[in-house]
Design an enzyme around this catalytic site. Structure first.
Site, PDB file in Angstrom:
ATOM      1  N   PRO A   1     -11.844   0.459  -2.245  1.00 45.70           N
ATOM      2  CA  PRO A   1     -13.190  -0.412  -2.791  1.00 45.70           C
ATOM      3  C   PRO A   1     -14.198   0.558  -2.778  1.00 45.70           C
ATOM      4  O   PRO A   1     -13.873   1.226  -1.609  1.00 45.70           O
ATOM      5  CB  PRO A   1     -12.887  -1.792  -1.817  1.00 45.70           C
ATOM      6  CG  PRO A   1     -12.292  -1.476  -0.621  1.00 45.70           C
ATOM      7  CD  PRO A   1     -10.895  -0.378  -1.177  1.00 45.70           C
TER       8      PRO A   1
ATOM      9  N   SER B   1      -8.533 -14.469   4.213  1.00 46.88           N
ATOM     10  CA  SER B   1      -8.351 -13.514   5.282  1.00 46.88           C
ATOM     11  C   SER B   1      -7.177 -14.894   6.508  1.00 46.88           C
ATOM     12  O   SER B   1      -7.461 -15.749   6.524  1.00 46.88           O
ATOM     13  CB  SER B   1     -10.136 -13.038   6.099  1.00 46.88           C
ATOM     14  OG  SER B   1      -9.544 -12.644   7.424  1.00 46.88           O
TER      15      SER B   1
ATOM     16  N   HIS C   1      -7.853   1.436   1.295  1.00 48.07           N
ATOM     17  CA  HIS C   1      -7.707  -0.110   1.914  1.00 48.07           C
ATOM     18  C   HIS C   1      -6.341  -0.030   2.472  1.00 48.07           C
ATOM     19  O   HIS C   1      -5.915  -1.056   2.840  1.00 48.07           O
ATOM     20  CB  HIS C   1      -7.098  -0.938   0.708  1.00 48.07           C
ATOM     21  CG  HIS C   1      -8.002  -1.803   0.291  1.00 48.07           C
ATOM     22  ND1 HIS C   1      -7.703  -2.650   1.745  1.00 48.07           N
ATOM     23  CD2 HIS C   1      -7.829  -2.868  -0.506  1.00 48.07           C
ATOM     24  CE1 HIS C   1      -7.785  -3.834   1.152  1.00 48.07           C
ATOM     25  NE2 HIS C   1      -8.300  -4.054   0.139  1.00 48.07           N
TER      26      HIS C   1
ATOM     27  N   TYR D   1       0.528  -1.306   0.292  1.00 48.68           N
ATOM     28  CA  TYR D   1       0.264  -0.205  -0.035  1.00 48.68           C
ATOM     29  C   TYR D   1       0.369   1.373   0.099  1.00 48.68           C
ATOM     30  O   TYR D   1       0.427   2.139  -0.969  1.00 48.68           O
ATOM     31  CB  TYR D   1      -1.226  -0.439   1.373  1.00 48.68           C
ATOM     32  CG  TYR D   1      -1.883  -1.434   1.043  1.00 48.68           C
ATOM     33  CD1 TYR D   1      -2.929  -1.385   0.316  1.00 48.68           C
ATOM     34  CD2 TYR D   1      -1.562  -2.208   2.018  1.00 48.68           C
ATOM     35  CE1 TYR D   1      -3.786  -1.967  -0.044  1.00 48.68           C
ATOM     36  CE2 TYR D   1      -2.628  -3.075   1.878  1.00 48.68           C
ATOM     37  CZ  TYR D   1      -3.409  -3.428   1.090  1.00 48.68           C
ATOM     38  OH  TYR D   1      -4.735  -4.078   1.211  1.00 48.68           O
TER      39      TYR D   1
ATOM     40  N   SER E   1     -12.915 -11.616  -5.436  1.00 41.40           N
ATOM     41  CA  SER E   1     -12.731 -11.681  -3.524  1.00 41.40           C
ATOM     42  C   SER E   1     -14.682 -11.739  -3.426  1.00 41.40           C
ATOM     43  O   SER E   1     -15.273 -11.590  -4.190  1.00 41.40           O
ATOM     44  CB  SER E   1     -12.544 -10.612  -2.892  1.00 41.40           C
ATOM     45  OG  SER E   1     -12.773 -10.572  -1.743  1.00 41.40           O
ATOM     46  N   GLN E   2     -14.497 -12.387  -2.144  1.00 39.66           N
ATOM     47  CA  GLN E   2     -16.070 -12.792  -1.905  1.00 39.66           C
ATOM     48  C   GLN E   2     -16.423 -11.609  -0.595  1.00 39.66           C
ATOM     49  O   GLN E   2     -15.659 -11.973   0.124  1.00 39.66           O
ATOM     50  CB  GLN E   2     -16.301 -14.300  -1.548  1.00 39.66           C
ATOM     51  CG  GLN E   2     -17.707 -14.348  -1.118  1.00 39.66           C
ATOM     52  CD  GLN E   2     -18.134 -15.721  -0.469  1.00 39.66           C
ATOM     53  OE1 GLN E   2     -19.387 -15.707  -0.428  1.00 39.66           O
ATOM     54  NE2 GLN E   2     -17.466 -17.210  -0.650  1.00 39.66           N
TER      55      GLN E   2
ATOM     56  N   THR F   1      -3.741 -10.612   5.106  1.00 39.42           N
ATOM     57  CA  THR F   1      -5.028 -10.869   4.057  1.00 39.42           C
ATOM     58  C   THR F   1      -3.518 -12.885   3.668  1.00 39.42           C
ATOM     59  O   THR F   1      -1.897 -11.916   3.460  1.00 39.42           O
ATOM     60  CB  THR F   1      -5.240 -10.576   2.813  1.00 39.42           C
ATOM     61  OG1 THR F   1      -4.428 -10.304   1.853  1.00 39.42           O
ATOM     62  CG2 THR F   1      -6.512  -9.468   3.625  1.00 39.42           C
TER      63      THR F   1
ATOM     64  N   PRO G   1     -19.979 -23.398  -2.410  1.00 40.04           N
ATOM     65  CA  PRO G   1     -20.467 -22.581  -2.977  1.00 40.04           C
ATOM     66  C   PRO G   1     -19.442 -21.346  -3.693  1.00 40.04           C
ATOM     67  O   PRO G   1     -19.264 -20.610  -5.177  1.00 40.04           O
ATOM     68  CB  PRO G   1     -21.086 -21.507  -2.299  1.00 40.04           C
ATOM     69  CG  PRO G   1     -22.090 -22.583  -0.740  1.00 40.04           C
ATOM     70  CD  PRO G   1     -20.533 -23.252  -0.904  1.00 40.04           C
ATOM     71  N   ASP G   2     -18.584 -21.085  -3.049  1.00 39.33           N
ATOM     72  CA  ASP G   2     -17.616 -20.384  -3.562  1.00 39.33           C
ATOM     73  C   ASP G   2     -16.704 -20.848  -4.088  1.00 39.33           C
ATOM     74  O   ASP G   2     -15.833 -20.556  -5.578  1.00 39.33           O
ATOM     75  CB  ASP G   2     -16.518 -19.908  -2.364  1.00 39.33           C
ATOM     76  CG  ASP G   2     -15.072 -19.176  -2.285  1.00 39.33           C
ATOM     77  OD1 ASP G   2     -14.879 -17.448  -3.082  1.00 39.33           O
ATOM     78  OD2 ASP G   2     -13.506 -19.393  -2.979  1.00 39.33           O
TER      79      ASP G   2
END
Length: 607
Positions: free
Chosen positions: A107, A435, A322, A94, A532-533, A444, A408-409
């Protein structure tokens, strides 16, 4: 007070805990990481390239060789620090990043719920929505400051919540700085028509106060200030070194210093936009980038960790810098401040006196005017190159996904892999966020979604008979979920290899590390798919930009019982548009669901 507080807490949360009781982030075994690294390269490299990568890894792992020496240095660092990664990650990922935070890093979360009801005694729809958002943010801040915010799981590091609010990124030449004012600030800064105002608010105390308290001050801003201010806010959307130079010059004026101090120390920014959007795509663009210098991009301060954006109709969103926090922490605040779930409880609180907002002033000379003009051109060009589509897929949702027998992911990730392959005729390096917040100061790691199994599946999905395709699909999903488990358990490879790379650079050993000069190292980190979920409790969408020029950014929500919401972004330099990729994902979702139904899937996944 107690009844309201209890009802305002999220269902399913556990009691507040101290992060110091969590384990440290482990250092993976060197041989384990290198073996997993080579496996991840298999679908991305030619046979000749892969052989060269294997040779580079073999040299790296030689007894008493450079890899072993770097591993020992890392183990020593892990002994000395609470988290061997977090300081490095903040700087490398960052603060040293020189591209604009606008679109390249920040985001946003956009509420898709209806505007707030007109239950307040005054103010227009935008003012009511904004007052309610501010009230909720202050309640959230109160929970953080008093250490009474519940953890969502028994093993969640809570430290990042101190930086969700009252935090600002400061531009510096070469590497930025992060300043946090947790526990010392209670004012907001309001942006309206590119003007900035300081809104002093009372301390929350035991009973808090009603959003009605804030309405008059917000409405007065809209009623009394019709002219646009200087577009200083646009500077925060420029590349970091240009902004750092302009910032340093601004700080030469005492007037500007006073204004910057107020902005940087604020709990957050509230942007009252006077432009309404007519579609979800427009709404997402409004919150993510503001649609340019002639619209609302100067009515922002993109360096603030939390920036609430509202429209005349009362729709809301949050833009997030972020660096200080990962998505799970910022999104928790974002969904809390934007969701309408607890509107009726806010009216139980007392109305208190809130003084009028005070305008903040700038000293703008020719140098700053030139910097603003340059930033306007840069931001406008950046937004003009950006492409994004929001999809609400209604064929099925989590209920149907949980009957497919796979996570599901994993199901969604394989749909993305299939969509990309159908569009581009190849597979590519794919990032999914994992995570590590169950570890002290955890941030992460990377889930490398593209594997030999996923590549074999997508290459054969449309070529082999259906039973075989289903077998390949399940194998790919199994490989994916196994990688997810390893990454969330602190056994991922990307952060470990990054640490070894940084130690090699610090100790003058990079010349001995063929691994880091190999094509596999570069190609496997060129994440043309960044995904990303978002596990959200209300109707919203999370958006972010791609991380490379030819890539896509895809964020998705799988928590809806009968729908899937996902945002797809791309740069217009990409061979295919965001709309084309979104359409390919929709078709892949349908095809994979049909494949599972034909296979008689009735099992339930719990992941």
């Amino acid at each position: 007070k107690n009844r309201s507080a209890q009802r305002l807490l999220f269902l399913g949360e556990s009691a507040c805990m101290e992060s110091s009781g969590l384990p440290k982030l482990p250092v993976p075994a060197l041989e384990q990481t290198c073996a997993a690294y080579l496996r991840s390269l298999e679908p991305l490299l030619t046979t000749v390239e892969l052989d060269a990568a294997k040779e580079a890894v073999r040299e790296f792992l030689e007894p008493n060789g450079v890899g072993q020496r770097l591993q020992q240095l890392l183990l020593q660092r892990a002994e000395e620090k609470e988290n061997w990664l977090s300081d490095w990650w903040l700087k490398v990922a960052y603060l040293s990043y020189r591209k604009p935070v606008l679109l390249w890093s920040n985001p946003c979360i956009v509420s898709l719920e209806p505007a707030f009801p007109g239950s307040f005694s005054g103010g227009d729809a935008q003012v009511k929505a904004t007052a309610s958002c501010i009230s909720r943010v202050l309640y959230f801040k109160h929970l953080v400051d008093t250490r009474t915010l519940p953890s969502r799981t028994p093993t969640e590091c809570m430290k990042q919540y101190d930086s969700v609010l009252c935090c600002c990124r400061i531009p510096r030449a070469g590497m930025d700085e992060l300043k946090t004012f947790a526990g010392t600030s209670s004012h907001f800064v309001v942006a309206y028509r590119d003007n900035f105002f300081k809104l002093d608010l009372p301390r929350w105390g035991d009973s808090g106060f009603s959003p009605d308290s804030i309405v008059p001050a917000l409405q007065a801003i809209k009623d009394n200030y019709k002219d646009s201010g200087p577009k200083v806010g646009i500077l925060t959307g420029a590349d970091r070194d240009s902004w750092a130079a302009a910032y340093s010059h601004l700080r030469e004026s005492a007037v500007n210093c006073a204004t910057l101090d107020v902005i940087e120390s604020a709990v957050g920014i509230v942007s009252l936009d006077d432009v309404e959007f007519s579609s979800t795509d427009e709404a997402a663009g409004q919150v993510l980038h503001g649609w340019g210098s002639q619209q609302c991009s100067a009515n922002r301060w993109f360096d603030k960790s939390n920036q609430i954006i509202t429209t005349p109709s009362g729709l809301t969103g949050t833009n997030m810098e972020h660096a200080p926090t990962d998505g799970a922490y910022s999104i928790r605040l974002g969904e809390y401040s934007n969701s309408g779930e607890h509107r009726e409880l806010e009216m139980e609180r007392p109305v208190v006196a809130v003084p009028p907002a005070q305008p903040l002033h700038w000293h703008i000379d020719a140098s700053t005017e030139k910097a603003i003009a340059k930033a306007c051109a840069q931001v406008d060009s950046l937004i003009d190159r950006f492409d994004m589509r929001i999809t609400r897929f209604t064929d099925f949702g989590r209920v149907a996904l949980r009957k497919t027998g796979v996570s599901p992911d994993s199901f969604f990730q394989m749909a993305v892999q299939l969509a990309y392959f159908r569009l581009h005729g190849r597979v590519t390096a794919t990032y999914e966020s994992a995570s590590t917040r169950k570890f002290r100061d955890g941030r992460t790691d990377t889930i490398r979604v593209c594997s030999s199994d996923s590549a074999k599946f997508v290459q054969n999905m449309d070529r082999v008979e259906r039973k075989k395709a289903l077998e390949l699909f399940r194998t790919a999903c199994k490989s994916h979920i196994e990688y997810v488990r390893r990454a969330t358990d602190g056994q991922g490879i990307d952060r470990h290899l990054l640490a070894l790379y940084l130690l090699a650079a610090e100790n003058g050993l990079l010349a001995e590390c063929a691994l880091f000069a190999n094509v596999g190292w570069r190609r496997s980190q060129n994440f043309e798919l960044s995904t990303s979920q978002l596990p959200s409790s209300f109707d919203c969408v999370l958006c972010f930009g791609p991380v490379v020029e030819t890539g896509y950014g895809i964020c998705y929500i799988l928590s809806r019982p009968n729908s899937i919401i996902f945002a797809t972004s791309a740069w217009k330099t990409s061979p295919h548009s965001a709309a084309a990729m979104a359409a390919a994902v929709r078709q892949a979702l349908r095809d994979l669901h049909s494949l599972c139904l034909e296979g008689g899937a009735v099992l339930t996944s719990h992941l």
